[in-house]
Design an enzyme around this catalytic site. Structure first.
Site, PDB file in Angstrom:
ATOM      1  N   LYS A 158       1.406   9.362  -5.471  1.00 50.84           N
ATOM      2  CA  LYS A 158       0.030   8.950  -5.186  1.00 50.84           C
ATOM      3  C   LYS A 158      -0.968  10.059  -5.483  1.00 50.84           C
ATOM      4  O   LYS A 158      -0.734  11.212  -5.122  1.00 50.84           O
ATOM      5  CB  LYS A 158      -0.079   8.551  -3.708  1.00 50.84           C
ATOM      6  CG  LYS A 158      -1.486   8.159  -3.287  1.00 50.84           C
ATOM      7  CD  LYS A 158      -1.549   7.699  -1.839  1.00 50.84           C
ATOM      8  CE  LYS A 158      -2.957   7.281  -1.452  1.00 50.84           C
ATOM      9  NZ  LYS A 158      -3.050   6.749  -0.080  1.00 50.84           N
ATOM     10  N   HIS A 198     -10.925  -2.411   2.036  1.00 50.18           N
ATOM     11  CA  HIS A 198     -11.133  -1.084   1.457  1.00 50.18           C
ATOM     12  C   HIS A 198     -12.047  -1.065   0.232  1.00 50.18           C
ATOM     13  O   HIS A 198     -11.888  -0.247  -0.668  1.00 50.18           O
ATOM     14  CB  HIS A 198      -9.774  -0.433   1.099  1.00 50.18           C
ATOM     15  CG  HIS A 198      -9.821   1.069   1.215  1.00 50.18           C
ATOM     16  ND1 HIS A 198      -8.906   1.896   0.602  1.00 50.18           N
ATOM     17  CD2 HIS A 198     -10.693   1.888   1.867  1.00 50.18           C
ATOM     18  CE1 HIS A 198      -9.205   3.153   0.870  1.00 50.18           C
ATOM     19  NE2 HIS A 198     -10.280   3.168   1.637  1.00 50.18           N
ATOM     20  N   CYS A 223      -5.964   4.277  -3.370  1.00 52.82           N
ATOM     21  CA  CYS A 223      -6.192   2.887  -2.957  1.00 52.82           C
ATOM     22  C   CYS A 223      -7.480   2.242  -3.446  1.00 52.82           C
ATOM     23  O   CYS A 223      -7.469   1.223  -4.143  1.00 52.82           O
ATOM     24  CB  CYS A 223      -6.218   2.801  -1.432  1.00 52.82           C
ATOM     25  SG  CYS A 223      -4.932   3.711  -0.588  1.00 52.82           S
ATOM     26  N   LYS A 246      -5.736  -5.615   4.190  1.00 53.22           N
ATOM     27  CA  LYS A 246      -6.639  -4.483   3.927  1.00 53.22           C
ATOM     28  C   LYS A 246      -7.683  -4.833   2.875  1.00 53.22           C
ATOM     29  O   LYS A 246      -7.366  -5.373   1.825  1.00 53.22           O
ATOM     30  CB  LYS A 246      -5.774  -3.315   3.457  1.00 53.22           C
ATOM     31  CG  LYS A 246      -6.503  -2.161   2.784  1.00 53.22           C
ATOM     32  CD  LYS A 246      -5.568  -0.969   2.643  1.00 53.22           C
ATOM     33  CE  LYS A 246      -6.099   0.058   1.642  1.00 53.22           C
ATOM     34  NZ  LYS A 246      -5.309   1.304   1.651  1.00 53.22           N
ATOM     35  N   ASP A 293       0.834  -1.196   0.000  1.00 50.63           N
ATOM     36  CA  ASP A 293       0.000   0.000   0.000  1.00 50.63           C
ATOM     37  C   ASP A 293       0.873   1.251   0.000  1.00 50.63           C
ATOM     38  O   ASP A 293       1.599   1.493   0.957  1.00 50.63           O
ATOM     39  CB  ASP A 293      -0.884  -0.047   1.256  1.00 50.63           C
ATOM     40  CG  ASP A 293      -2.057   0.897   1.169  1.00 50.63           C
ATOM     41  OD1 ASP A 293      -2.111   1.694   0.214  1.00 50.63           O
ATOM     42  OD2 ASP A 293      -2.915   0.834   2.058  1.00 50.63           O
ATOM     43  N   ASP A 294       0.836   2.010  -1.089  1.00 45.68           N
ATOM     44  CA  ASP A 294       1.591   3.269  -1.176  1.00 45.68           C
ATOM     45  C   ASP A 294       3.111   3.058  -1.207  1.00 45.68           C
ATOM     46  O   ASP A 294       3.868   3.882  -0.687  1.00 45.68           O
ATOM     47  CB  ASP A 294       1.247   4.229  -0.017  1.00 45.68           C
ATOM     48  CG  ASP A 294      -0.191   4.737  -0.070  1.00 45.68           C
ATOM     49  OD1 ASP A 294      -0.967   4.252  -0.905  1.00 45.68           O
ATOM     50  OD2 ASP A 294      -0.523   5.624   0.742  1.00 45.68           O
ATOM     51  N   ASP A 321      -0.592  -0.793  -4.727  1.00 41.60           N
ATOM     52  CA  ASP A 321      -1.917  -0.394  -5.241  1.00 41.60           C
ATOM     53  C   ASP A 321      -1.884   0.972  -5.931  1.00 41.60           C
ATOM     54  O   ASP A 321      -2.767   1.312  -6.703  1.00 41.60           O
ATOM     55  CB  ASP A 321      -2.970  -0.398  -4.119  1.00 41.60           C
ATOM     56  CG  ASP A 321      -2.688   0.628  -3.028  1.00 41.60           C
ATOM     57  OD1 ASP A 321      -1.535   1.113  -2.922  1.00 41.60           O
ATOM     58  OD2 ASP A 321      -3.624   0.949  -2.272  1.00 41.60           O
TER      59      ASP A 321
HETATM   60 CA    CA Z   1      -2.672   2.913  -1.515  1.00 43.93          CA
END
Ligand code: CA
Length: 476
Positions: free
Chosen positions: A308, A138, A80, A136, A40-41, A289
């Site tokens: 991002k 989401h 995300c 996660k 993530d990120d 992501d």
């Molecule tokens: Ca993300």
């Protein structure tokens, strides 16, 4: 006489049943396992296989060294929740109005992944796969959106967009009563049950991923290992921090430690596959992501512009590797590929029939990687950011960006200008016109967003206000 006929049919049915189940078992034993490890990120340049100097990722690099490095691997969005909606359906999420980060709304059945879209887990489950997600989610908090109601047999993780990492910080048992801000502090869910964790969250997820593989070793399985690391908050345990005493910047140091924890987890997952003899016939994907938010989590997107949430390359060109030793040789693959391709590739190798009234936007990459097809898998890749009034169109080596209802146009030659520094729109009006017509045609296939996003919440507006105030303060 009647008795004999009866016995005959019993025998016939028994033979047919045994033949059918043996055939199913033999199909299943050949069907490969699928593991998607999504971080993530994570910054584009923060893995060894993309040249990271200060964060060693020897385990993540094993996927790349024994498989494919995608240098131009894109997700279908630069934040995300929509990116994950694209990956898990194999379709541009703007087709079904999924264009915003979801809000925490446990009572709203429209907040999240629409019920008439199929997830990768749903289609794999249908052909006999065991399906698990660790980490996660989401994609919505309403009960109808819960992973167990979207094709997964097992869930161990959190429903929201991010989470605290230390067990003592997870103080809210029932996530349904939590506010948007508090969702980072809820207990972890095992299926529907809140459980108290005891370890650093990344370690907790790695351990559960390994257990899932052990438990499902005799079935074909799909495991989505969805690490929330290295998404903020920046929190790392001493075990990982002490590996980075040479990094003086505290933020970067903590970020590096978080990535290192993920790398250890990837190592444990790969080791488990090896020990169980599943290494050869398991597809393992590794990706992020979206691109790194460099200022927020101290990630590094290398030469890529911005990060991002941006429409530039740093937004959605991500670290991306793939391994399937039984079929795919080691290589560096430079044509653009998409996270949407995971669904199409897996559907092809698992022999899943596709519903043609809802076309997939990804491609089965296997014939491209084995050299059967020499062409680009995608002639064109698109992004629309509805709320920001932005589009990008990558076609061949060119990328068109449009802003402000198409009043501003930027054209970049990604082959010669990876960092998107030289806008050549004025020099090439014919290329701009061509890419723009592709954009208009694609946009006609999309619908407007079907739910409000995180940016419409009070929490987000307050955060934005605070950032503006602190910026004003600084500029005085
Ligand atoms: Ca993300």
């Amino acid at each position: 006489m009647e008795n004999n006929i009866y016995k005959f049919f019993i025998l016939l049915f028994s033979v047919l049943y045994v033949t059918a189940t043996t055939a199913q078992r033999s199909i299943n034993s050949q069907r490969p396992n699928i593991i998607v490890i999504m971080t993530d990120d994570l910054g584009y340049a923060d893995v060894g296989f993309n040249g990271s100097k200060d964060i060693p990722t020897p385990n993540i690099d094993r996927i790349a060294q024994q498989g494919v490095v995608f240098t131009n691997g894109y997700t279908s969005y630069s934040v995300c929740s929509p990116s994950r909606a694209g990956f898990i359906t194999g379709r541009y999420q703007q087709r079904f109005g999924y264009e915003r980060n979801v809000q925490h709304r446990p009572n709203d059945p429209n907040m999240g992944l629409p019920q008439d879209e199929k997830t990768l887990a749903e289609v794999l489950k249908k052909v006999g796969y065991s399906t698990g997600i660790i980490g996660k989610w989401h994609l919505g908090n309403h009960i109808s959106k819960h992973p167990l109601n979207r094709g997964f047999d097992y869930f161990y993780g959190h429903l929201g967009g991010g989470h605290m990492y230390f067990p003592e910080l997870l103080t809210i048992k029932d996530s349904r009563t939590a506010s948007e801000l508090e969702t980072y502090r809820t207990w972890i869910l095992e299926n529907h049950t809140p459980v108290k964790t005891t370890k650093y969250l990344t370690d907790e997820f790695s351990e559960k991923a390994v257990s899932f593989i052990e438990e499902q070793k005799s079935n074909p399985f799909f495991l989505f290992v969805s690490y929330n690391a290295p998404h903020t908050p920046l929190q790392a345990s001493e075990k990982y921090l002490e590996r980075f005493t040479q990094i003086k910047d505290e933020k970067r140091k903590t970020y590096a430690a978080m990535v290192s924890a993920v790398d250890d987890g990837v190592g444990e997952i790969l080791n488990k596959l090896k020990i169980l003899g599943l290494e050869e016939n398991t597809l393992v994907y590794f990706l992020s992501d979206n691109g790194g938010p460099e200022h927020r989590n101290a990630s590094d997107n290398g030469p890529l512009r911005a990060g991002k949430s941006s429409i530039y390359e740093g937004g959605n060109r991500v670290p991306f590797a793939f391994r399937w030793p039984q079929k795919i040789p080691q290589m560096v693959y430079r044509y653009p590929v998409s996270a949407l391709d995971i669904f199409s590739t897996v559907a092809a190798v698992a022999e899943i029939p596709i519903e043609y009234h809802k076309p997939l936007d990804g491609k089965n990459l296997i014939p491209f990687l084995t050299g059967v097809y020499k062409s680009r898998p995608h002639q064109t890749l698109f992004i629309r950011k509805f709320d920001d009034d932005l589009f990008s169109v990558i076609h061949g080596d060119y990328k068109l960006i449009t802003k402000k209802s198409n009043k501003i146009k930027e054209l970049y030659d990604l082959n010669n200008d990876l960092s998107e520094q030289n806008n050549i729109a004025k020099e090439h009006p014919e290329i701009v016109a061509k890419l723009d017509s592709l954009r208009i045609n694609w946009n006609n296939e999309l619908i407007d967003p079907v739910f409000l996003g995180l940016i419409h919440t009070e929490m987000w507006k307050n955060r934005k206000k605070k950032t503006l105030e602190s910026n004003n303060q600084r500029s005085k």
